[in-house]
Enzyme design. Structure first.
Site, PDB file in Angstrom:
ATOM      1  N   GLY A  85      44.036 -86.676 -23.833  1.00 34.02           N
ATOM      2  CA  GLY A  85      44.423 -86.551 -22.435  1.00 34.02           C
ATOM      3  C   GLY A  85      43.287 -86.898 -21.496  1.00 34.02           C
ATOM      4  O   GLY A  85      42.229 -87.362 -21.918  1.00 34.02           O
ATOM      5  N   ASP A  89      36.447 -84.156 -35.675  1.00 31.66           N
ATOM      6  CA  ASP A  89      36.351 -85.414 -34.938  1.00 31.66           C
ATOM      7  C   ASP A  89      34.921 -85.654 -34.451  1.00 31.66           C
ATOM      8  O   ASP A  89      34.680 -85.863 -33.275  1.00 31.66           O
ATOM      9  CB  ASP A  89      37.340 -85.411 -33.776  1.00 31.66           C
ATOM     10  CG  ASP A  89      37.729 -86.823 -33.348  1.00 31.66           C
ATOM     11  OD1 ASP A  89      37.308 -87.795 -34.029  1.00 31.66           O
ATOM     12  OD2 ASP A  89      38.439 -86.957 -32.334  1.00 31.66           O
TER      13      ASP A  89
END
Ligand SMILES: Nc1ncnc2c1ncn2[C@@H]1O[C@H](COP(=O)(O)OP(=O)(O)OP(=O)(O)O)[C@@H](O)[C@H]1O
Ligand SMILES: *[C@@H]1O[C@H](CO)[C@@H](O)[C@H](O)[C@H]1NC(C)=O
Ligand SMILES: *[C@@H]1O[C@H](CO)[C@@H](O)[C@H](O)[C@H]1NC(C)=O
Ligand SMILES: *[C@@H]1O[C@H](CO)[C@@H](O)[C@H](O)[C@H]1NC(C)=O
Ligand SMILES: *[C@@H]1O[C@H](CO)[C@@H](O)[C@H](O)[C@H]1NC(C)=O
Ligand SMILES: *[C@@H]1O[C@H](CO)[C@@H](O)[C@H](O)[C@H]1NC(C)=O
Ligand SMILES: *[C@@H]1O[C@H](CO)[C@@H](O)[C@H](O)[C@H]1NC(C)=O
Ligand SMILES: *[C@@H]1O[C@H](CO)[C@@H](O)[C@H](O)[C@H]1NC(C)=O
Length: 673
Positions: free
Chosen positions: A360, A474
C-alpha cells in the site's frame, strides 16, 4: 328633531353665559396635551410627546389628570344633570409583558384633590372607608386590568360603570360589537392592543348611560358595550371636575391618555386620530411583528444551519469512520483515531505520499497531539479472518524496541483498510542510496558495513532476543530504512502475515520478493528464521556489490547475483564484484567477509546457513568465518534448484523486482515501480 338638537347648544351657551360664572367650557377637544394646564398629581405627567402619563413603573402610586376647572353639570343646584358626551383615546403599556396594574378610570367628581384616596385596587378614586358612600358624589367608568373579587370584578380586563363605589353598577369584559348585521362581539385586551377609543354618553332625559370601546381608527360601534340607566342627578354636584385617575399596585403599568374631547349637551367632538401622539414602545414588542419578519428569516437560517451541520457531520462521520470491534478494546492504547491520522497527513494528500509499496501507500505525517513525525502505511485487506490475529501481532510488535527495528506505534482500522503508524525515518529506504542516480553520492563502505551489522543485529533481535520468534519474511534493501544517523532499521516486518492468515488456508501462500526467496520456501512454503537468513545473505551481497539479486545480461539472460559472485570468486576475481561506486575505497578484509558471509547465508541448503547469532559473531570478528572455497557453493546445484524452483525466467523477466505472493500456480501482487 334635528333642528331642535342643533339649536339647543346655542341656547345652552346663552344659558351658561347667563347663569354661570366662567363655566363656558361646554365643548373641548385635545389631540395631545402639550401646553395644557391640567391639574396633575401623583405620578401623572405630560410627556414630551404630549401624552398624559398617569402612572409609571413605580409601585403603589396614584396619578390624576383633571381638567383645569370644574364644569357645570346641573343648571341649578336642584336641576337635572344635563346630557353630556365624552370620548378619549388611551393606551396601557406594560414594561413587563402581561404583568400590569391596576387600571384607570374616567371620573366626574366634586373635587380635584385625591390625597385621601388609595392607590392599588382603589384606582386613586376612593379609600377603604369611603367606598360605597353616597357622599363621594363620583361617577366613573373604570377600565380595570386586575380582578379584585372584593369589588366583585368579573375578570382582569373589564369595563365598568361605577357610582360612588368600585363595585360596578354594571360591567362587561372589554370589547366591542361589530357594526353590521351580525354585530358579533370581539374581545379587546386593554393592554397590548395599541390605542383604544372610549365613548361615554349620558342622556339627561332618559338617564341612560352608554359606554362604547373600539380600537383607535375603527368607526364607533353602533351598539354600546355597556348601557345602563342611572339618574346622575342623584350623584353629581352642580359643579363637578372631570378627569382621569389611575393607580399601580405591586404590578405596574403606564396608563396613558392620547386625546380627549367633551361635549355638554352635545356630542363629543370627533378626535382626529392622525393628530394624536404615538404610544411609546415599552418592553417586549408585540409578537406579531416578530412573527411576521424575524421568525421566517430566523427559521430559514435555522433550517439552513441544521442542514449544513447535518451534512458536515454526516460527511465527517463517513470521512472518519472506523471499524471497531469488541476484541480490540484491550488494544486501545495502540489504536489511533482515523481523524488524527487524517489530520496528520493533511487528508492523505499526495504531497505527503512518500512511497508506494507492495502493500500500500505510505504517507508522512505529524501527529496533532504529540507533534511526532510518523509514517502511515495504508494497507488494504479484504478478509476478516486473519485481521484479529494480525492486529494482535501488530500490537505485540508495537512492543518491539531495538535500535535497528523501525518502531511501530500502533494502528487504525477502517472497512477493508488497515493503517499502520510507524516512526518516521528521515533518510528513507536504503535502496534509494544503493541505486541512486549516476554520480550521486552513495554510501561509503564504512556506512554500508555498519548498516549490514545493524540489520544483522535487528534480525537477531527479532529471531532470538524477544519473547516470541518473529520472522521478518521480507528482508531487502527497500525494507531497510535509514534514520537520521544513517543507521539501518528493519521495517515492514510481519506484514506478510496479513496475507498469510488472510487467505484460504488450503492454498500455500508465499510472501516475499523474488530474488530473496530461499529455495525451500518456494518448495514448501514455510517461512523460518533460516529463510530470513537466506534473504539477509542476498541483502549483504546486494549492499556490497551494489547490484540487484537478479539482473539481465547483454543477451537478455537472467543472471543471479549469487551465481555471478561465485563465478567471480571461482575465477579468482572476487573483488571485481564490489560496487564500482565505492571506487576501490574499502577495507578488503571486511568486503571479503561480507561477500563470503553473504554466500554462506544464501546457501541453497538451509542446514548450511548460519543463524543470526553466528552471523553477528562473524561480522563482529568475534568468530572467524570458516575457510570456504567456491566449491562449497555448488554452483551447478544452485542452477539445478533454480530450474526446479519457481524462478522461471519468463516470470522474472516480465516482473523485474516485484513483491510476489505465490499461490499454488503462482500469482502476483504487483506494484510496478
Ligand atoms: N517508517 C518510514 N519512514 C520513512 N519512510 C518510509 C517508512 N516506511 C516506508 N517508507 C517509505 O515508503 C516506501 C514504501 O514503503 P513500503 O514498505 O510500503 O513498500 P516497499 O518496502 O517499497 O515494498 P514492499 O511493500 O514490497 O515491502 C519506502 O520505500 C520508503 O521510502
Ligand atoms: C390654565 O388655568 C388657569 C387657571 O387655573 C386659567 O386661568 C388659564 O386660562 C388656563 N390656561 C389654559 C390654556 O387652559
Ligand atoms: C414615576 O413618577 C414619579 C413622579 O413623577 C417619579 O418620582 C418616579 O421616579 C417615576 N418612576 C419611574 C420608575 O419612572
Ligand atoms: C377616606 O376619605 C375620606 C374623605 O373622602 C376621609 O375623610 C377618610 O379619613 C379617608 N379614610 C381613610 C382610611 O383614609
Ligand atoms: C364597597 O362599596 C360597595 C357599595 O356600597 C359595597 O357593596 C362593597 O362591599 C364595598 N366593598 C368594600 C371592599 O368595601
Ligand atoms: C355574519 O356571520 C356569518 C356567520 O355567522 C358570516 O359568514 C358573515 O361573514 C358575517 N357577516 C358580517 C358582516 O360580519
Ligand atoms: C345608547 O345606545 C342605544 C343603543 O344603540 C341608543 O339607542 C341610545 O340612544 C344611546 N344613548 C345615548 C345616551 O347615547
Ligand atoms: C328632554 O326631552 C324633552 C322632550 O321629551 C326635550 O324637549 C328636552 O330638550 C330634552 N332635554 C334634554 C336635556 O335632552
Amino acid at each position: 328633531m334635528k333642528l331642535i338638537l342643533s339649536t339647543l347648544p346655542i341656547l345652552i351657551v346663552v344659558f351658561i353665559l347667563e347663569f354661570s360664572s366662567g363655566n363656558e367650557h361646554r365643548q373641548f377637544v385635545y389631540t395631545g396635551f402639550t401646553g395644557s394646564n391640567f391639574t396633575l398629581d401623583g405620578a401623572a405627567r405630560i410627556t414630551s410627546t404630549g401624552l398624559i402619563e398617569l402612572t409609571n413603573d413605580t409601585a403603589r402610586v396614584k396619578g390624576h389628570a383633571v381638567y383645569p376647572s370644574p364644569l357645570r353639570f346641573r343648571l341649578s343646584p336642584d336641576g337635572m344633570v344635563q346630557s353630556f358626551s365624552t370620548s378619549f383615546v388611551f393606551g396601557i403599556l406594560s414594561s413587563f409583558g402581561d404583568i400590569r396594574g391596576h387600571g384607570f378610570a374616567f371620573f366626574i367628581g366634586p373635587s380635584n384633590d385625591f390625597t385621601e384616596a388609595f392607590p392599588i385596587q382603589f384606582l386613586g378614586l376612593f379609600n377603604s372607608t369611603n367606598n360605597g358612600s353616597l357622599s363621594n358624589q363620583i361617577f366613573a367608568v373604570e377600565l380595570d386590568t386586575i380582578q379584585n373579587t372584593e369589588f366583585g370584578d368579573i375578570d382582569n380586563n373589564h369595563v365598568g360603570i361605577d357610582i360612588n363605589s368600585l363595585n360596578s353598577l354594571k360591567s362587561r369584559p372589554a370589547g366591542f360589537y361589530n357594526n353590521g348585521k351580525n354585530g358579533t362581539f370581539t374581545n379587546l385586551p386593554l393592554i397590548g392592543s395599541g390605542p383604544i377609543q372610549t365613548w361615554v354618553e349620558y342622556d339627561g332625559n332618559t338617564t341612560q348611560i352608554n359606554v362604547t370601546l373600539a380600537p383607535l381608527g375603527m368607526e364607533k360601534p353602533a351598539r354600546p358595550l355597556l348601557s345602563s340607566t342611572y339618574d346622575l342627578s342623584t350623584v353629581l354636584k352642580e359643579q363637578s371636575y372631570i378627569g382621569f385617575s389611575s393607580s399601580t399596585g405591586l404590578s405596574t403599568g403606564h396608563h396613558c391618555v392620547l386625546g380627549w374631547s367633551f361635549g355638554m349637551n352635545s356630542p363629543a367632538p370627533i378626535i382626529d386620530s392622525t393628530k394624536l401622539p404615538k404610544l411609546p414602545y415599552l418592553g417586549p414588542r408585540s409578537p406579531s411583528k416578530l412573527l411576521e419578519i424575524i421568525l421566517p428569516i430566523a427559521s430559514a437560517v435555522l433550517v439552513l444551519a441544521i442542514g449544513t451541520i447535518t451534512v458536515i457531520l454526516v460527511r465527517r462521520h463517513l470521512r472518519y469512520k472506523e471499524v471497531h470491534e469488541d476484541w480490540e478494546v484491550e488494544y486501545g492504547p495502540h489504536r489511533f483515531t482515523y481523524k488524527d491520522l487524517y489530520h496528520a497527513t493533511k487528508g492523505f494528500s499526495s504531497k505527503h505520499l512518500i512511497g508506494v509499496g507492495g502493500f500500500g501507500r505510505v504517507y508522512k505525517g505529524v501527529l496533532p497531539t504529540s507533534k511526532s513525525e510518523v509514517a502511515v502505511k495504508r494497507v488494504s485487506y479484504n478478509s476478516k479472518q486473519g485481521i484479529k490475529q494480525f492486529v494482535a501481532e501488530v500490537v505485540s510488535m508495537g512492543h518491539l524496541q531495538h535500535n535497528n527495528v523501525v518502531k511501530l506505534f500502533g494502528y487504525c482500522r477502517r472497512k477493508g483498510e488497515l493503517l499502520l503508524v510507524y516512526d518516521y525515518m528521515k533518510n528513507g529506504s536504503l535502496e534509494k542510496y544503493l541505486y541512486g542516480e549516476e554520480g550521486r553520492a552513495t554510501l561509503d563502505w564504512g556506512q554500508r558495513f555498519k548498516i549490514i551489522k545493524g540489520i544483522a543485529s535487528g534480525l537477531l533481535y527479532l529471531h532470538e532476543e524477544w519473547d516470541k520468534v518473529v520472522i521478518h519474511r521480507d528482508v531487502k534493501p527497500n525494507n531497510v530504512l535509514l534514520d537520521k544517523e544513517m543507521n539501518g532499521r528493519l521495517g515492514d516486518f510481519g506484514l506478510a502475515r496479513l496475507y498469510d492468515h488472510g487467505t484460504d488456508p488450503q492454498t500455500t501462500h508465499i510472501v516475499g520478493t523474488i530474488g530473496y526467496l530461499a529455495p525451500e520456501l518456494v518448495h514448501r512454503g514455510k517461512a523460518t528464521t533460516l529463510t530470513d537468513v537466506f534473504a539477509f545473505g542476498i541483502f549483504i551481497l546486494e549492499v556490497t556489490c551494489g547490484r540487484k539479486p537478479i539482473t539481465e545480461n547483454t543477451e537478455s539472460h537472467q543472471v543471479m547475483l549469487v551465481d555471478w559472485v561465485i563465478q567471480n570468486w571461482h575465477k579468482g576475481s572476487l573483488l571485481d564484484t564490489v560496487d564500482i561506486k565505492l571506487q576501490g575505497i574499502y577495507d578488503i578484509d571486511e568486503v571479503c567477509l561480507a561477500l563470503k558471509l553473504g554466500l554462506l547465508c544464501s546457501h541453497p541448503f538451509p542446514d548450511a546457513r548460519p543463524n543470526m547469532r553466528q552471523v553477528l559473531q562473524y561480522l563482529d570478528g568475534d568468530v572467524t568465518l570458516p575457510e570456504l572455497i567456491p566449491a562449497h557453493f555448488s554452483f551447478h546445484m544452485l542452477a539445478l534448484m533454480q530450474n526446479e524452483g519457481r524462478f522461471g525466467s519468463s516470470i522474472v523477466s516480465s516482473y523485474p523486482s516485484p513483491t510476489m505472493m505465490i499461490n499454488g500456480s503462482i500469482s502476483f501482487s504487483l506494484d510496478g515501480r
